[in-house]
Design an enzyme around this catalytic site. Structure first.
Site, PDB file in Angstrom:
ATOM      1  CG  ASP A 642      26.671 -16.703   0.821  1.00  0.00           C
ATOM      2  OD1 ASP A 642      27.796 -16.397   0.904  1.00  0.00           O
ATOM      3  OD2 ASP A 642      26.303 -17.751   0.319  1.00  0.00           O
ATOM      4  CG  HIS A 659      34.047  -8.871   3.019  1.00  0.00           C
ATOM      5  ND1 HIS A 659      32.937  -9.831   3.043  1.00  0.00           N
ATOM      6  CD2 HIS A 659      35.309  -9.204   2.513  1.00  0.00           C
ATOM      7  CE1 HIS A 659      33.817 -10.960   2.828  1.00  0.00           C
ATOM      8  NE2 HIS A 659      35.076 -10.695   2.415  1.00  0.00           N
ATOM      9  CG  LEU A 753      17.167  -4.962  16.804  1.00  0.00           C
ATOM     10  CD1 LEU A 753      16.106  -5.734  16.721  1.00  0.00           C
ATOM     11  CD2 LEU A 753      17.588  -4.258  15.534  1.00  0.00           C
TER      12      LEU A 753
END
Length: 878
Positions: A642, A659, A753
């Site tokens: 956020d 972004h 991962l």
């Protein structure tokens, strides 16, 4: 009494103007009647025809052209007057209903309709009689005029009756033509030698035809046949006015159907299946079997049809399986709007009615069903099609303001805020998702085009209801517009144009056309819906053409598009939409899946699997991850990224720059997860609520995701990372979906991962998806509902193989989880960072994990005191 006469004057003026506006009918009266009479008299031979005339009680000899002329004159009058009354009653139905709701006595409307019918019949009959006298002198002019008038009254009553039974103007015209053709064609002794058959006495125009023929050579007055014709005309007129009364009553069909008798609902359902098998089949396909719910959907469908022909036509362009949800959406808005706008009762009473309906609807939504048919349909639509009801409270508040007379639109900003609150309170994005299908999707620009269409629709509705709204004291145009053109709302309420009224109307139609132009380019990735939207736009343009031709007609009531052009445009549009769906079905059946289904790793290595995987890139400062206590490493960390927009705004840059900077932070955090040995990392990239952002921002986000998921362009896929996607593909660009699936398949065997990207994700939607899957199994009989456990629910989540979230991190300073992995994060430890996401790097992840290792996680159990055994099953709290 003064108020009554004012209402009477208004009703008569409106009825007369409605007839005067029918230019086609006036043209037919002036030119068609003399042309028909002239051709019948000049073309047909004048040879005498002998037949038995019941009105005289004996055989008579009359010229063939004279008899045909009288039959043709009656036929012309029947056609013209019947169609005039049908068109006037059909077009003014909504305005008449509004007048009743505004407090006008229904007797005024009935007297006005009857008076206009008498006036129209008298003028038409007198005109036709005058033309008959051009060719020969009848013995009894009064009888001939009376016969013509009786015929006109008879078919005028037929027109009023058909207006209450038929919705299509073409259908009404066709029925009038066929009935009059059969009626008067069979009674002409020249064309039918058996014109004296006893069966013909049952025809509506029999008395008028007998009286008209007897008026040529006989001096007697055929009272019996004239009274027979008057009986037919009176009966049909009374039936038509009774239907007109029922339709304009305050207890309209929607209220009549609200009776809560299950037996009546079952009867209506049976009647629906018998009279409307296609619609009954549509309900079965949608899984709607409850009689009360079906009754409610039928109420909503009728409310939608009352809202105008274009809105009714819109649903015909949609797939049949989702038409009920559109009926419910529009039915809700129309019903509560009627509650707020009606003049029956004080403002306080209207506000209480709106509040009461809203409270009952909210209670029914919590319960999941309602005994009231209308609310049952709305609740069923919201529950079945998963419509969000977040906008209901705001919409209901606006309707309460309307009822109390407190709404005011000063500027265009107020206008947009007002209408966008009332339009689609159930969520535009969800309604679009219902129209998606494999290979068909909507882009962010399509959502913006839909918003432009709703703005155009609302402005067109404002123009249609200009006078009605003015009579109710609330013109739904910005006050700045009225002031700019010097238009007074008081004059609009009286039906008078003031100031530059015409310029104002044409300026509003020009603005509406601009919004429609933006709508017409929508649906680039959804051909069926592109065809549907283009058809709707064409229908709206037909309405705008009619308004531009005669702006002052809006002062008399809603202006409709040309009926023939309207229905032809709709028919072409429905054909294009059906053809687009068929083409898509054939293409989808022929085209193989672009992404092969996953296969076992044995014998199926991908090029990326065979390449040597690179180690993570070190941090620029050289810092290394902390050493964690043994066994304290979290197995699954979830991050809410956020702060991108605020980061860019603080620096005076566009939000898209935030972004792009956030993408760099994401890469560094992923490298940090690899370095510290984290098994699973979930990132909240794009939520289902993010579609409401501006189209340019959504497009930028989707472009970043497209590039980041591509193994050819994104460098993190050169590491030992396995991709998983949580979310729904509905509404996402097909290229991005394919790219994500390819990367998922290519990295499926990697082990270091697992990177779970949450794209177009909503936690409640995920749980709802699992519940639906379990419900289908229970309905199929493969699972006992009593045996369902949390494990069953977890097995139907987007990624059931991932471990539960141990640590949830949110950046940006906000302290909420925002519908992110609610099932998986039930016992997650929470860490909130004030740092905006573009300023985050791997060290923030490491610090949060270090904080996690020092947390005491008891999962509801009591922390045992040193040396004291823990009691089994004891709990301290949640």
């Amino acid at each position: 009494m003064t108020w009554w006469w004012q209402c009477m004057g208004t009703a008569v003026r409106h009825a007369v103007l409605e007839q005067a506006r029918n230019r086609l009918a006036l043209t037919l009266v002036v030119f068609f009647i003399p042309l028909w009479l002239t051709l019948a008299y000049r073309v047909l031979p004048g040879d005498p025809v002998r037949f038995f005339l019941r009105a005289a009680g004996r055989p008579v000899n009359l010229d063939a052209n004279t008899v045909t002329q009288l039959s043709g004159g009656l036929h012309a009058i029947a056609l013209i007057v019947g169609f005039m009354m049908f068109l006037a009653a059909s077009r003014s139905a909504e305005f008449d209903h509004r007048l009743v709701l505004a407090g006008y006595p229904r007797l005024c409307l009935l007297l006005a309709r009857s008076g206009v019918l008498l006036l129209t019949a008298a003028l038409t009959a007198g005109y036709a009689t005058a033309w008959v006298c051009v060719f020969h002198r009848p013995e009894r002019l009064d009888v001939m005029a009376g016969a013509f008038m009786v015929g006109a009254l008879t078919y005028g009553g037929v027109g009023i009756l058909l207006a209450a039974l038929l919705r299509s103007e073409l259908a009404g015209m066709f029925v009038v033509i066929m009935v009059s053709f059969i009626d008067l064609g069979l009674q002409n002794p020249v064309a039918n030698p058996a014109a004296d058959s006893p069966l013909l006495r049952l025809m509506p125009a029999y008395g008028a035809m007998q009286a008209a023929v007897s008026a040529v050579d006989l001096t007697l007055v055929p009272w019996r046949h004239l009274l027979l014709g008057l009986g037919w005309s009176a009966g049909l007129t009374v039936a038509g006015l009774a239907a007109f009364t029922a339709r304009t009553s305050r207890r309209t069909l929607k209220q009549t159907l609200l009776r809560r008798h299950a037996s009546r609902s079952s009867v209506r359902l049976t009647v629906l299946r018998l009279l409307h098998p296609l619609r009954a089949r549509m309900y079965r396909q949608a899984g709607i079997r409850d009689a009360t719910v079906i009754t409610g959907y039928e109420i909503c469908r009728r409310l939608l049809h009352r809202s105008g022909p274009v809105k009714a036509a819109t649903t015909k362009l949609l797939p049949a399986r989702i038409r009920p949800v559109w009926w419910a959406v529009y039915g809700y808005g129309r019903y509560i709007d009627d509650l707020s706008d009606t003049r029956h009762g004080s403002r306080r009473e209207r506000s209480e009615h709106v509040s009461r309906f809203s409270e009952l609807l909210e209670a029914d939504l919590r319960q999941g069903h309602s005994q009231d048919p209308l609310r049952a349909a709305i609740v069923h639509a919201i529950w079945t099609w998963d419509l969000p009801g977040d906008g209901l409270e705001a919409a209901n508040a606006v309707y309460r303001q309307d009822a109390e007379g407190e709404s005011a639109l000063a500027t265009w900003d107020d206008w947009f805020a007002y209408w966008r609150t009332l339009t689609f309170p159930f969520g535009t994005k969800r309604l679009l998702n219902l129209l998606t299908a494999p290979g068909l999707a909507f882009t962010p620009r399509d959502a913006e085009a839909l918003r432009a269409w709703t703005d155009a629709l609302n402005l067109l509705d404002t123009l249609r209801d200009l006078r009605e709204d003015a009579m109710e004291g609330f013109v739904k145009l910005p006050a700045t517009v009225l002031d700019e053109y010097g238009v007074s709302s008081e004059d609009l309420a009286r039906g008078r144009a003031s100031g530059r009224y015409t310029d104002m109307v044409r300026a509003m139609t020009a603005r509406t056309r601009q919004w429609l132009d933006r709508t017409a380019a929508a649906g680039s990735q959804h051909p069926p819906m592109a065809a549907a939207l283009r058809t709707v736009v064409d229908l709206h343009r037909l309405e705008l053409d009619r308004i531009d031709q005669s702006p002052h007609a809006l002062l008399n009531g809603p202006s409709r598009a040309h009926p023939v052009r309207f229905h032809l445009t709709l028919a072409r549009g429905r054909h294009r939409v059906a053809r687009a769906w068929r083409h898509h079905a054939r293409t989808a059946a022929r085209t193989p899946a672009s992404i092969p289904p996953p296969r076992s790793a044995e014998g199926d290595p991908t090029p990326h699997d065979t390449q040597a995987l690179l180690p993570p890139v070190p941090h620029p400062s050289g810092v290394r991850p902390p050493v964690l206590p043994p066994g304290r490493m979290p197995q699954h960390v979830a991050v809410i990224m956020d702060g991108n927009g605020r980061w860019a705004t603080h620096r005076g840059r566009p939000r898209t720059a935030g972004h792009e900077a956030g993408q760099l932070a994401l890469r560094d955090v992923v490298h940090g997860a690899l370095e510290i040995g984290l098994p699973c990392l979930s990132l909240y990239a794009f939520s289902t609520e993010n579609w409401t952002r501006p189209a340019t921002e959504v497009e930028a986000l989707l472009r970043i995701f497209q590039d980041g998921l591509d193994m050819e362009t994104e460098e993190i896929w050169q590491r030992d990372i396995r991709l998983r996607w949580s979310g729904i593909p509905d509404g996402m660009p097909s290229e991005m979906v394919q790219t994500a699936r390819r990367t998922e398949h290519a990295t499926r065997n990697r082990t270091a991962l697992t990177l779970n990207m949450c794209l177009n994700y909503g936690g409640r939607a995920e749980i709802t998806h699992a519940a639906r899957a379990l419900a289908r199994q229970a309905a199929a009989g493969t699972m006992d509902p009593d045996t369902i456990t949390p494990r069953h629910v977890a097995a139907h989540l987007h990624q059931p193989g991932l471990p539960e979230v141990d640590l949830l991190i949110r950046t940006g300073g906000e302290m909420r989880t925002s519908n992110f992995l609610p099932w998986q994060s039930t016992y997650a430890e929470l860490v909130f960072l004030d740092t905006l996401w573009p300023d985050v790097d791997r060290t923030h992840l490491w610090q949060a994990i270090d904080t996690y290792t020092r947390r005491d996680r008891r999962f509801g159990a009591v922390q045992p005191s040193p040396g004291a055994p823990q009691a089994p099953g004891s709990v301290d709290g949640l």
